[in-house]
Design a protein around this motif. Structure first.
Motif, PDB file in Angstrom:
ATOM      1  N   GLY A   2      -5.539   1.027  15.699  1.00 33.19           N
ATOM      2  CA  GLY A   2      -4.943   1.163  16.702  1.00 33.19           C
ATOM      3  C   GLY A   2      -3.788   0.923  17.044  1.00 33.19           C
ATOM      4  N   LEU A   3      -3.283   0.790  17.764  1.00 31.63           N
ATOM      5  CA  LEU A   3      -2.205  -0.354  18.225  1.00 31.63           C
ATOM      6  C   LEU A   3      -2.175  -1.456  18.287  1.00 31.63           C
ATOM      7  N   LEU A   4      -2.596  -1.824  19.063  1.00 26.40           N
ATOM      8  CA  LEU A   4      -3.548  -3.503  19.807  1.00 26.40           C
ATOM      9  C   LEU A   4      -4.635  -3.902  18.722  1.00 26.40           C
ATOM     10  N   ASP A  52     -12.989   0.821  12.136  1.00 30.11           N
ATOM     11  CA  ASP A  52     -12.782   2.048  13.233  1.00 30.11           C
ATOM     12  C   ASP A  52     -13.035   3.220  12.714  1.00 30.11           C
ATOM     13  N   LEU A 101     -17.011   2.583  11.719  1.00 34.17           N
ATOM     14  CA  LEU A 101     -17.620   2.715  12.296  1.00 34.17           C
ATOM     15  C   LEU A 101     -17.526   3.246  13.385  1.00 34.17           C
ATOM     16  N   ASP A 102     -18.352   4.012  13.684  1.00 36.95           N
ATOM     17  CA  ASP A 102     -18.673   4.627  15.423  1.00 36.95           C
ATOM     18  C   ASP A 102     -19.152   4.111  16.076  1.00 36.95           C
ATOM     19  N   VAL A 103     -18.103   3.373  17.706  1.00 36.95           N
ATOM     20  CA  VAL A 103     -19.024   2.837  17.968  1.00 36.95           C
ATOM     21  C   VAL A 103     -20.137   3.087  19.609  1.00 36.95           C
ATOM     22  N   ASN A 142     -12.769  -3.436  21.249  1.00 31.28           N
ATOM     23  CA  ASN A 142     -11.240  -2.712  21.573  1.00 31.28           C
ATOM     24  C   ASN A 142     -10.968  -1.399  21.776  1.00 31.28           C
ATOM     25  N   ILE A 194     -11.966  -6.008  25.927  1.00 30.47           N
ATOM     26  CA  ILE A 194     -10.258  -5.950  25.861  1.00 30.47           C
ATOM     27  C   ILE A 194     -10.849  -4.015  26.949  1.00 30.47           C
ATOM     28  N   ALA A 195     -10.384  -4.697  28.177  1.00 29.69           N
ATOM     29  CA  ALA A 195      -9.885  -3.864  29.322  1.00 29.69           C
ATOM     30  C   ALA A 195      -8.435  -3.230  29.960  1.00 29.69           C
ATOM     31  N   TYR A 204     -10.569   6.883  32.382  1.00 35.46           N
ATOM     32  CA  TYR A 204     -10.137   5.277  32.398  1.00 35.46           C
ATOM     33  C   TYR A 204     -10.218   4.569  33.668  1.00 35.46           C
ATOM     34  N   LYS A 247     -12.804   0.660  32.163  1.00 35.49           N
ATOM     35  CA  LYS A 247     -12.168  -0.395  32.112  1.00 35.49           C
ATOM     36  C   LYS A 247     -12.715  -1.410  33.283  1.00 35.49           C
ATOM     37  N   PRO A 270      -4.751  -6.345  29.324  1.00 31.87           N
ATOM     38  CA  PRO A 270      -3.287  -6.016  29.336  1.00 31.87           C
ATOM     39  C   PRO A 270      -2.614  -5.207  30.299  1.00 31.87           C
ATOM     40  N   VAL A 323       1.969  -1.263  26.601  1.00 31.86           N
ATOM     41  CA  VAL A 323       2.781  -1.501  25.876  1.00 31.86           C
ATOM     42  C   VAL A 323       3.690  -0.379  25.694  1.00 31.86           C
TER      43      VAL A 323
HETATM   44  N1  LIG Z   1      -2.014  -0.050  24.630  1.00 30.28           N
HETATM   45  C1  LIG Z   1      -1.686  -0.485  25.616  1.00 30.28           C
HETATM   46  O1  LIG Z   1      -0.595  -0.089  26.289  1.00 30.28           O
HETATM   47  C2  LIG Z   1      -2.833  -0.915  27.036  1.00 30.28           C
HETATM   48  C3  LIG Z   1      -3.176  -1.544  27.774  1.00 30.28           C
HETATM   49  C4  LIG Z   1      -3.993  -1.969  28.105  1.00 30.28           C
HETATM   50  C5  LIG Z   1      -5.144  -1.284  28.108  1.00 30.28           C
HETATM   51  N2  LIG Z   1      -5.163  -1.465  26.619  1.00 30.28           N
HETATM   52  C6  LIG Z   1      -6.782  -1.254  25.868  1.00 30.28           C
HETATM   53  O2  LIG Z   1      -6.290  -1.161  24.783  1.00 30.28           O
HETATM   54  C7  LIG Z   1      -7.508  -1.517  23.630  1.00 30.28           C
HETATM   55  C8  LIG Z   1      -6.686  -0.686  22.588  1.00 30.28           C
HETATM   56  O3  LIG Z   1      -5.565   0.171  23.047  1.00 30.28           O
HETATM   57  P1  LIG Z   1      -4.973   0.805  22.102  1.00 30.28           P
HETATM   58  O4  LIG Z   1      -2.930   0.631  22.307  1.00 30.28           O
HETATM   59  O5  LIG Z   1      -4.230   0.429  20.316  1.00 30.28           O
HETATM   60  O6  LIG Z   1      -5.248   2.201  21.876  1.00 30.28           O
HETATM   61  P2  LIG Z   1      -5.126   2.883  20.102  1.00 30.28           P
HETATM   62  O7  LIG Z   1      -5.627   4.652  20.912  1.00 30.28           O
HETATM   63  O8  LIG Z   1      -3.920   3.272  19.426  1.00 30.28           O
HETATM   64  O9  LIG Z   1      -6.255   2.760  19.630  1.00 30.28           O
HETATM   65  C9  LIG Z   1      -7.523   2.960  19.937  1.00 30.28           C
HETATM   66  C10 LIG Z   1      -8.739   2.929  18.127  1.00 30.28           C
HETATM   67  O10 LIG Z   1      -9.730   2.908  18.881  1.00 30.28           O
HETATM   68  C11 LIG Z   1     -10.597   4.357  17.895  1.00 30.28           C
HETATM   69  N3  LIG Z   1     -11.587   4.652  18.248  1.00 30.28           N
HETATM   70  C12 LIG Z   1     -12.166   6.204  18.999  1.00 30.28           C
HETATM   71  N4  LIG Z   1     -12.746   5.996  19.121  1.00 30.28           N
HETATM   72  C13 LIG Z   1     -13.857   5.943  18.220  1.00 30.28           C
HETATM   73  C14 LIG Z   1     -15.198   5.284  17.936  1.00 30.28           C
HETATM   74  N5  LIG Z   1     -16.435   6.192  18.192  1.00 30.28           N
HETATM   75  N6  LIG Z   1     -15.853   4.108  17.065  1.00 30.28           N
HETATM   76  C15 LIG Z   1     -14.339   3.192  17.026  1.00 30.28           C
HETATM   77  N7  LIG Z   1     -13.372   3.793  16.666  1.00 30.28           N
HETATM   78  C16 LIG Z   1     -13.014   4.005  17.858  1.00 30.28           C
HETATM   79  C17 LIG Z   1      -9.198   5.080  17.647  1.00 30.28           C
HETATM   80  O11 LIG Z   1      -9.866   5.655  15.923  1.00 30.28           O
HETATM   81  C18 LIG Z   1      -8.352   4.205  17.545  1.00 30.28           C
HETATM   82  O12 LIG Z   1      -7.892   3.461  16.224  1.00 30.28           O
HETATM   83  C19 LIG Z   1      -7.817  -0.157  24.406  1.00 30.28           C
HETATM   84  O13 LIG Z   1      -9.000  -0.740  24.835  1.00 30.28           O
HETATM   85  C20 LIG Z   1      -7.416  -0.007  25.524  1.00 30.28           C
HETATM   86  O14 LIG Z   1      -7.341   0.915  26.208  1.00 30.28           O
HETATM   87  C21 LIG Z   1      -3.758  -0.988  25.697  1.00 30.28           C
END
Ligand SMILES: NC(=O)c1ccc[n+]([C@@H]2O[C@H](COP(=O)([O-])OP(=O)(O)OC[C@H]3O[C@@H](n4cnc5c(N)ncnc54)[C@H](O)[C@@H]3O)[C@@H](O)[C@H]2O)c1
Length: 276
Positions: free
Chosen positions: A20-22, A41, A68-70, A96, A156-157, A187, A191, A217, A220
């Protein structure tokens, strides 16, 4: 002279939701400090994309990729055994993965993200990924760390672990009140729950050398609408959202010996939003 306390050479980190993004940013942060990273992932395509980006910057040597499925204990235990069988000892776990259901455009008649309409199936899915996933990964990898000299868990909260969502951010003009989209209840529950898990495990494993912290965080930039960005940034003292790479230094700090006297804490990085 002590070695650089941020140095992660010789340590291996497993990151969930790394496609994912982060997740990819967390991995890049640890690679910069010399760690070996295991990107995991449920989505293989995004995982491969993340790997390609990181290999471009850091080369192949320190990067592995695993499906991996968490939510599935078997999937986690199988990966744990496979890694250990290869001599890969996970000393850093970043929980995360999450489902951050994007607030929808408003369905006709019933808006399913609203609390009144939120389904138990959606509740279960989001808690399974965000909380059960962190519980299971911590149980499998953290227990091994506790029995084998210690390690670090980073959960990661979100800024929404310490404040409620401001539902005015998600409103759409022209919709009746009962059709307005909302940030889902899950959500906040996931968190806040992760912060509870962080404190619990930090106290539980302190004597075994497993440190457990949370990073919260703020939002973003990620192609949100101008209108949404304007409303959100009005609530942030620093007047802007974060760029995806602004959490890297915190991840390096929390995952390395630089934070060696810190456990059970929730580091909130949100441009000041939660102080208002
Ligand atoms: N992006 C933001 O602005 C932001 C802000 C605060 C907190 N966060 C937190 O940061 C973390 C990452 O956020 P993000 O923006 O990268 O989210 P994202 O949706 O881009 O990435 C999340 C990833 O989790 C994977 N995923 C979903 N179900 C799954 C499973 N069963 N097993 C394994 N992987 C699985 C998805 O395929 C995805 O790649 C999250 O916990 C999110 O809540 C993000």
């Amino acid at each position: 002279m002590k070695r650089d306390s941020f140095d992660l050479k010789g340590r291996t980190a497993l990151i969930t939701g790394a496609g994912g993004l982060l997740g990819v940013q967390h991995a890049g942060a640890l690679l910069q400090r010399g760690a070996h990273v295991v990107l995991t992932d449920i989505n293989l395509e995004s995982l491969e994309r993340a790997r390609d980006v990181l290999v471009g910057d850091f080369g192949h040597e320190l990067i592995s990729v695993e499906h991996l499925d968490v939510r599935a204990l078997q999937s986690i235990s199988d990966l744990f055994r496979k890694l250990l069988g290869n001599g890969t000892e996970i000393r850093i776990l970043i929980n995360n993965a999450a489902i951050d259901a994007k607030v929808s455009a408003g369905t006709v008649g019933r808006e399913m993200t609203r609390f009144e309409n939120f389904t138990i199936d959606q509740w279960q899915l989001e808690l399974d990924v965000g909380l059960r996933g962190a519980f299971l990964c911590s149980q499998v990898f953290g227990s091994w760390m506790a029995e084998n000299g210690g390690g670090v868990i980073l959960n990661i909260a979100s800024d929404l672990s310490v404040i409620a969502p401001d539902q005015r951010l998600y409103r759409r003009p022209g919709l009746a009140e009962n059709q307005q989209p909302a940030k889902p209840v899950t959500y906040s529950v996931v968190k806040a729950g992760l912060v509870g898990l962080t404190r619990y495990l930090a106290a539980y494993w302190a004597a075994q050398g497993v440190r457990v912290n949370a990073l919260s965080p703020g939002g973003v930039y990620n192609q949100q609408s101008e209108d949404f960005i304007l409303r959100l940034t009005n609530l942030i003292p620093m007047g802007r959202m974060a760029s995806a790479d602004e959490y890297a230094s915190a991840v390096q700090f929390l995952c390395s010996d630089a934070s060696s006297y810190m456990t059970g804490q929730n580091l909130v990085m949100d441009g000041g939003r939660s102080i208002l």
